[in-house]
Design an enzyme around this catalytic site. Structure first.
Site: not given
Ligand code: NAP
Length: 268
Positions: A19, A148, A154, A186, A189
């Site tokens: 995202i 959840q 979380y 959902e 990613t």
């Molecule tokens: P993702 O694919 O893991 O991408 C997250 C990115 O954030 C990665 O590049 C990760 O770096 C970086 N990151 C995580 N923790 C970090 C930290 N402590 N310091 C610096 N960088 C950090 O996750 P995503 O699914 O895109 O999620 C993004 C956001 O959307 C989150 O807040 C998540 O809770 C929220 N969300 C996502 C979903 C979904 O369906 N995907 C649903 C609800 C909420 P690394 O490369 O080092 O891992």
């Protein structure tokens, strides 16, 4: 619609994947300059080089945001490079499954990864945001509204992010700073794909989840989340503040009747 983001400066946390990456790309497509603060380096450096080759600014700052000094450094580096901050998007985080059995130390450690840096970045960026009458967009999760199971920390972090969105909207309204939250449900990613792979039959699990999404029985794309975020960060949503928005195909709120028949059909 011109979002009037040309040459504006946005910080996006976790902008290297999923995202966050989509948010970075949507900002740059609108002409903004972006600072991507991310823990791992490879994708962030590659994106910086990709955009530099096009004469665009996508500055990469390596930062593990669970460390307070790293949050301060992200803001300092942004000010050193650009001298202003127009938008802050708090996105970095992960559903890390720290449940009731994990214990208080694990719970608090998860809050540092998922919550505290949202506060710290706003704290360190405050003077710059006041100067620009900027915008803050916090990425939350449907888990804050639905629960959840097995993920107490979380859920607590994401619940607090909803509360802080309202709290900061009140705090910062006198300075013309708008604060909103976007809550995915959902979205495919790298994080989500890793979770699916832990299940016995990932493809079947994905189909079951898709069947529960009222609008078009599909996942929300990262681009659909990103475009909502960039709109909220722009002056074109100039009177929107304190809002918690769910671009989720109706997954969190719509009547279960919308999905029961689809799910039954798929199972038969
Ligand atoms: P993702 O694919 O893991 O991408 C997250 C990115 O954030 C990665 O590049 C990760 O770096 C970086 N990151 C995580 N923790 C970090 C930290 N402590 N310091 C610096 N960088 C950090 O996750 P995503 O699914 O895109 O999620 C993004 C956001 O959307 C989150 O807040 C998540 O809770 C929220 N969300 C996502 C979903 C979904 O369906 N995907 C649903 C609800 C909420 P690394 O490369 O080092 O891992």
């Amino acid at each position: 619609m011109d979002l009037e983001l040309k040459d504006k400066v946005a910080i996006v946390t976790g902008g290297s994947k999923g995202i966050g990456e989509a948010i970075v790309r949507s900002f740059i497509a609108e002409g903004a300059q972006v600072v991507n603060a991310n823990r791992s380096t490879a994708e962030g450096e590659a994106m910086a080089a990709e955009y530099a080759a096009q004469g665009r600014q996508c500055v990469f700052v390596q930062a593990d945001l669970s460390e307070t000094d790293a949050c301060r450094r992200v803001v300092d580096e942004t000010m050193r490079r650009f001298g202003r901050i127009d938008a802050l998007v708090n996105n970095a985080g992960a559903n890390d499954g720290v449940g009731l059995d994990a214990g208080p130390d694990a719970f608090v450690a998860s809050l540092w990864r998922n919550l505290v840096h949202y506060y710290s970045l706003v704290h360190f960026a405050l003077d710059a945001l006041k100067a620009s009458r900027g915008a803050i967009v916090n990425i939350g999760s449907k888990v804050s509204a639905t629960g959840q199971g097995g993920t107490s920390a979380y859920a607590a972090a994401k619940g607090a992010i909803n509360a802080l969105t309202r709290e900061w909207a009140v705090d910062l309204a006198p300075h013309g700073i708008r604060v909103n939250a976007v809550l995915p449900a959902e979205v495919m990613t790298p994080l989500y794909a890793r979770w699916l792979e832990t299940l016995d039959d990932p493809a079947a699990a994905q189909r079951d989840i898709e069947a529960l999404i009222p609008l078009e029985q599909r996942f929300t794309t990262a681009r659909e989340i990103a475009d909502a975020v960039v709109f909220l960060a722009s002056v074109r949503s100039g009177h929107t503040t304190g809002q918690i928005i769910y671009p989720d195909g109706g997954y969190t709120h719509l009547d279960r009747k919308c999905t029961v028949s689809t799910a039954a059909q798929l199972q038969s």
